[in-house]
Design a protein around this motif. Structure first.
Motif, PDB file in Angstrom:
ATOM      1  N   GLY A 199     -20.994  -4.295   0.049  1.00 25.54           N
ATOM      2  CA  GLY A 199     -20.978  -4.686  -1.354  1.00 25.54           C
ATOM      3  C   GLY A 199     -22.069  -4.055  -2.185  1.00 25.54           C
ATOM      4  O   GLY A 199     -22.479  -4.611  -3.218  1.00 25.54           O
ATOM      5  N   VAL A 200     -22.566  -2.851  -1.771  1.00 22.90           N
ATOM      6  CA  VAL A 200     -23.646  -2.193  -2.505  1.00 22.90           C
ATOM      7  C   VAL A 200     -23.219  -0.811  -3.010  1.00 22.90           C
ATOM      8  O   VAL A 200     -24.070   0.026  -3.314  1.00 22.90           O
ATOM      9  N   ASP A 201     -21.923  -0.563  -3.100  1.00 24.19           N
ATOM     10  CA  ASP A 201     -21.452   0.746  -3.551  1.00 24.19           C
ATOM     11  C   ASP A 201     -21.710   0.974  -5.032  1.00 24.19           C
ATOM     12  O   ASP A 201     -21.577   2.091  -5.522  1.00 24.19           O
ATOM     13  N   ASN A 202     -22.100  -0.071  -5.766  1.00 21.89           N
ATOM     14  CA  ASN A 202     -22.435   0.081  -7.187  1.00 21.89           C
ATOM     15  C   ASN A 202     -23.935   0.255  -7.413  1.00 21.89           C
ATOM     16  O   ASN A 202     -24.359   0.477  -8.545  1.00 21.89           O
ATOM     17  N   HIS A 203     -24.727   0.126  -6.353  1.00 23.96           N
ATOM     18  CA  HIS A 203     -26.181   0.187  -6.516  1.00 23.96           C
ATOM     19  C   HIS A 203     -26.634   1.629  -6.755  1.00 23.96           C
ATOM     20  O   HIS A 203     -26.225   2.550  -6.049  1.00 23.96           O
ATOM     21  N   ILE A 204     -27.491   1.819  -7.747  1.00 25.37           N
ATOM     22  CA  ILE A 204     -27.979   3.153  -8.109  1.00 25.37           C
ATOM     23  C   ILE A 204     -29.310   3.414  -7.423  1.00 25.37           C
ATOM     24  O   ILE A 204     -30.243   2.608  -7.505  1.00 25.37           O
ATOM     25  N   ALA A 205     -29.401   4.538  -6.725  1.00 26.84           N
ATOM     26  CA  ALA A 205     -30.638   4.977  -6.076  1.00 26.84           C
ATOM     27  C   ALA A 205     -31.117   6.270  -6.735  1.00 26.84           C
ATOM     28  O   ALA A 205     -30.444   6.814  -7.624  1.00 26.84           O
ATOM     29  N   ILE A 236     -32.254  12.753  -9.615  1.00 30.17           N
ATOM     30  CA  ILE A 236     -30.832  12.441  -9.627  1.00 30.17           C
ATOM     31  C   ILE A 236     -30.647  10.960  -9.315  1.00 30.17           C
ATOM     32  O   ILE A 236     -31.065  10.481  -8.261  1.00 30.17           O
ATOM     33  N   ASN A 237     -30.067  10.231 -10.244  1.00 29.24           N
ATOM     34  CA  ASN A 237     -29.661   8.851  -9.978  1.00 29.24           C
ATOM     35  C   ASN A 237     -28.212   8.866  -9.504  1.00 29.24           C
ATOM     36  O   ASN A 237     -27.347   9.456 -10.170  1.00 29.24           O
ATOM     37  N   LEU A 238     -27.960   8.234  -8.379  1.00 28.92           N
ATOM     38  CA  LEU A 238     -26.630   8.302  -7.795  1.00 28.92           C
ATOM     39  C   LEU A 238     -26.250   7.008  -7.082  1.00 28.92           C
ATOM     40  O   LEU A 238     -27.105   6.180  -6.740  1.00 28.92           O
ATOM     41  N   LYS A 239     -24.957   6.854  -6.889  1.00 24.30           N
ATOM     42  CA  LYS A 239     -24.414   5.762  -6.074  1.00 24.30           C
ATOM     43  C   LYS A 239     -23.831   6.369  -4.801  1.00 24.30           C
ATOM     44  O   LYS A 239     -23.355   7.509  -4.810  1.00 24.30           O
ATOM     45  N   ILE A 240     -23.853   5.604  -3.738  1.00 28.62           N
ATOM     46  CA  ILE A 240     -23.227   6.023  -2.489  1.00 28.62           C
ATOM     47  C   ILE A 240     -21.991   5.163  -2.277  1.00 28.62           C
ATOM     48  O   ILE A 240     -22.101   3.958  -2.023  1.00 28.62           O
ATOM     49  N   SER A 241     -20.834   5.772  -2.411  1.00 25.16           N
ATOM     50  CA  SER A 241     -19.576   5.041  -2.290  1.00 25.16           C
ATOM     51  C   SER A 241     -18.864   5.489  -1.017  1.00 25.16           C
ATOM     52  O   SER A 241     -18.162   6.511  -0.996  1.00 25.16           O
ATOM     53  N   CYS A 242     -19.082   4.738   0.049  1.00 25.46           N
ATOM     54  CA  CYS A 242     -18.459   5.033   1.339  1.00 25.46           C
ATOM     55  C   CYS A 242     -18.004   3.708   1.960  1.00 25.46           C
ATOM     56  O   CYS A 242     -18.249   2.630   1.401  1.00 25.46           O
ATOM     57  N   THR A 264     -33.629   1.767 -11.561  1.00 27.17           N
ATOM     58  CA  THR A 264     -32.657   2.553 -10.788  1.00 27.17           C
ATOM     59  C   THR A 264     -33.312   3.383  -9.689  1.00 27.17           C
ATOM     60  O   THR A 264     -32.712   4.328  -9.188  1.00 27.17           O
ATOM     61  N   ASP A 265     -34.538   3.033  -9.317  1.00 23.56           N
ATOM     62  CA  ASP A 265     -35.227   3.812  -8.280  1.00 23.56           C
ATOM     63  C   ASP A 265     -35.877   2.918  -7.233  1.00 23.56           C
ATOM     64  O   ASP A 265     -36.898   3.272  -6.656  1.00 23.56           O
ATOM     65  N   LEU A 266     -35.292   1.755  -6.981  1.00 26.36           N
ATOM     66  CA  LEU A 266     -35.836   0.885  -5.936  1.00 26.36           C
ATOM     67  C   LEU A 266     -35.623   1.527  -4.566  1.00 26.36           C
ATOM     68  O   LEU A 266     -36.507   1.523  -3.717  1.00 26.36           O
ATOM     69  N   ALA A 267     -34.410   2.040  -4.332  1.00 32.84           N
ATOM     70  CA  ALA A 267     -34.141   2.859  -3.149  1.00 32.84           C
ATOM     71  C   ALA A 267     -34.278   4.319  -3.573  1.00 32.84           C
ATOM     72  O   ALA A 267     -33.624   4.754  -4.520  1.00 32.84           O
ATOM     73  N   ARG A 268     -35.114   5.075  -2.883  1.00 30.23           N
ATOM     74  CA  ARG A 268     -35.428   6.428  -3.356  1.00 30.23           C
ATOM     75  C   ARG A 268     -35.816   7.315  -2.183  1.00 30.23           C
ATOM     76  O   ARG A 268     -36.316   6.837  -1.163  1.00 30.23           O
ATOM     77  N   GLN A 269     -35.580   8.597  -2.345  1.00 28.62           N
ATOM     78  CA  GLN A 269     -36.001   9.604  -1.378  1.00 28.62           C
ATOM     79  C   GLN A 269     -36.259  10.898  -2.135  1.00 28.62           C
ATOM     80  O   GLN A 269     -35.895  11.030  -3.307  1.00 28.62           O
ATOM     81  N   SER A 270     -36.895  11.849  -1.443  1.00 20.73           N
ATOM     82  CA  SER A 270     -37.129  13.164  -2.047  1.00 20.73           C
ATOM     83  C   SER A 270     -36.997  14.232  -0.971  1.00 20.73           C
ATOM     84  O   SER A 270     -37.232  13.979   0.210  1.00 20.73           O
ATOM     85  N   ILE A 271     -36.588  15.427  -1.407  1.00 22.99           N
ATOM     86  CA  ILE A 271     -36.497  16.590  -0.533  1.00 22.99           C
ATOM     87  C   ILE A 271     -37.294  17.715  -1.183  1.00 22.99           C
ATOM     88  O   ILE A 271     -37.204  17.930  -2.405  1.00 22.99           O
ATOM     89  N   VAL A 313     -22.904  10.856  -8.958  1.00 25.17           N
ATOM     90  CA  VAL A 313     -24.079  11.054  -9.809  1.00 25.17           C
ATOM     91  C   VAL A 313     -23.862  10.331 -11.142  1.00 25.17           C
ATOM     92  O   VAL A 313     -22.848  10.519 -11.798  1.00 25.17           O
ATOM     93  N   VAL A 314     -24.845   9.498 -11.528  1.00 27.15           N
ATOM     94  CA  VAL A 314     -24.720   8.753 -12.782  1.00 27.15           C
ATOM     95  C   VAL A 314     -25.714   9.225 -13.843  1.00 27.15           C
ATOM     96  O   VAL A 314     -25.508   8.988 -15.029  1.00 27.15           O
ATOM     97  N   ARG A 315     -26.788   9.888 -13.411  1.00 32.62           N
ATOM     98  CA  ARG A 315     -27.735  10.415 -14.408  1.00 32.62           C
ATOM     99  C   ARG A 315     -28.553  11.531 -13.787  1.00 32.62           C
ATOM    100  O   ARG A 315     -28.878  11.493 -12.602  1.00 32.62           O
ATOM    101  N   LEU A 316     -28.880  12.538 -14.600  1.00 30.26           N
ATOM    102  CA  LEU A 316     -29.691  13.675 -14.161  1.00 30.26           C
ATOM    103  C   LEU A 316     -30.865  13.858 -15.110  1.00 30.26           C
ATOM    104  O   LEU A 316     -30.710  13.763 -16.331  1.00 30.26           O
ATOM    105  N   LYS A 317     -32.021  14.118 -14.551  1.00 29.98           N
ATOM    106  CA  LYS A 317     -33.208  14.433 -15.352  1.00 29.98           C
ATOM    107  C   LYS A 317     -33.788  15.728 -14.798  1.00 29.98           C
ATOM    108  O   LYS A 317     -34.468  15.741 -13.774  1.00 29.98           O
ATOM    109  N   ASN A 318     -33.508  16.829 -15.507  1.00 29.60           N
ATOM    110  CA  ASN A 318     -33.898  18.152 -15.010  1.00 29.60           C
ATOM    111  C   ASN A 318     -35.220  18.580 -15.637  1.00 29.60           C
ATOM    112  O   ASN A 318     -35.260  19.177 -16.708  1.00 29.60           O
TER     113      ASN A 318
END
Length: 392
Positions: free
Chosen positions: A356-362, A343-349, A289-296, A319-324
């Motif tokens: 067709g990638v609104d289900n992909h988790i980044a 934060i694992n999340l999907k972008i639904s726009c 679930t981290d093939l596409a990833r970024q950090s701030i 947001v589908v999963r959180l690791k704090n």
């Protein structure tokens, strides 16, 4: 799959097949020959399984193979009156040599593991000291507590993070209650079902790494645009390309430097994705679930918490999963001292739905600057060495 992984799997399958054939050949043989053939098969089986299934168990399989070869030599010595004394002794000595070599390799591997742990323990101490500095002020402790509360409340509404693809049902002009459509789909291989009319809620795990990498390549740029907006709104920073004499990792706000000097995370490499799927997920790529990833990166915890709230309020981000790891109750040994909010999340726009990638988790990591600086000072390289030594 890489050439080495493919070759290892083929070798493992081949050794298992040989073991099964040898045990199958014992059917109909006399009792002595049957025992020898079965033991031949059993001596090969653990080595084949370790090749095929678990990288970290290979040396154990090698040692087991040597021990079983030794007992096979003893069995042949006791039960066979046909073999010469020299041949029987060779069987026993070969078993002893293989067992000793396997055990020696296993002990050497354990020594390498201890050395790797020693190296990262120094980094863990540095990360723990940075954490203590981070929570020195009452304001920071209050913000960390507020963040932990918010994450806990939000996490209770999230589910398992797994890459899923909607099963596609062809429109045959039948009613939804009719089962003919489903029967037809079950006749279509899963990897050919993509792109047919979607039936709501009927999904299955992604089975193809190629599919995931393609999805991630589309999501990557969309995620970066979202991350840039979050950073502008919440005073987030990014690493700056290091100058020749720059002593340590440097970070900058978007408005304080030109965009071409900032560094952003790249997609996870395919070779690492294969490693992780094999080592951690037993070849199930849907857990990547981290093939596409970024950090701030954030100077203040209050800005980090503000960013988490902004993610929560963004209708495009699911947001589908959180690791704090910034929770004071978190055991830092799990990440060797390193802490962030992952934060694992999907972008639904409209754009992701059209692609067709609104289900992909980044994955998006929110990192205190104290942790980010240490991560950039060689600790990540040592962590990669540790991870490879431990086959994780």
């Amino acid at each position: 799959m890489g050439h080495m992984e493919a070759a290892t799997s083929i070798l493992g399958v081949w050794m298992i097949v040989i073991a099964i054939l040898q045990m199958a050949a014992s059917i109909g043989e006399d009792s002595e020959a049957k025992v020898i053939l079965i033991m031949n098969g059993l001596s090969i089986l653990p080595l084949g399984l370790s090749f095929l299934l678990f990288e970290r168990l290979f040396l154990v399989g090698l040692w087991s193979n040597g021990v079983l070869d030794f007992f096979l030599g003893v069995a042949k010595t006791v039960m066979s009156g046909v073999l010469s004394e020299e041949v029987m002794m060779n069987h026993i000595l070969l078993g002893i040599a293989k067992a000793l070599w396997g055990f020696g390799m296993y002990r050497y591997f354990r020594l390498l593991q201890r050395k790797a742990i020693t190296k990262v323990t120094v980094d863990k101490v540095a990360f723990d000291e940075a954490w203590e500095r981070l929570i020195q002020t009452e304001e920071s402790r209050a913000e960390i507590h507020a963040l932990a509360t918010a994450v806990h409340d939000y996490a209770s509404r999230t589910g398992a993070a797994r890459q899923m693809v909607a099963r596609r049902i062809p429109n045959l002009g039948l009613s939804r209650s009719a089962s003919a459509s489903r029967i037809v789909v079950e006749m279509i291989p899963r990897n050919l079902r993509y792109g047919i009319l979607e039936e709501q809620g009927d999904v299955f795990p992604v089975e193809s790494l190629d599919t995931l990498m393609t999805q991630a390549s589309f999501v990557h740029s969309i995620l970066l645009r979202k991350v840039l907006k979050l950073a502008r709104d919440c005073r987030g920073m990014f690493p700056v390309k290091q100058e020749l004499r720059q002593p340590k990792e440097h970070f900058a706000f978007l408005e304080s430097t030109s965009m071409h000097r900032l560094m952003f995370a790249s997609m996870k490499q395919e070779s690492r994705a294969i490693e992780k799927a094999l080592r951690s997920y037993r070849n199930d790529v849907s857990f990547l679930t981290d093939l596409a990833r970024q950090s701030i990166v954030f100077e203040k915890v209050v800005d980090l918490r503000m960013c988490f709230d902004a993610i929560h309020q963004d209708p495009d981000l699911i947001v589908v999963r959180l690791k704090n790891r910034l929770d004071s109750q978190y055991d830092s040994w799990g990440s060797l001292g390193y802490r962030d909010l992952a934060i694992n999340l999907k972008i639904s726009c409209d754009e992701t739905r059209r692609l067709g990638v609104d289900n992909h988790i980044a994955e998006l990591q929110l990192i205190p600057v104290e942790m980010a600086q240490l991560k950039g000072e060689g600790s990540h390289r040592r962590y990669v060495e540790y991870r490879n030594t431990m086959a994780e």
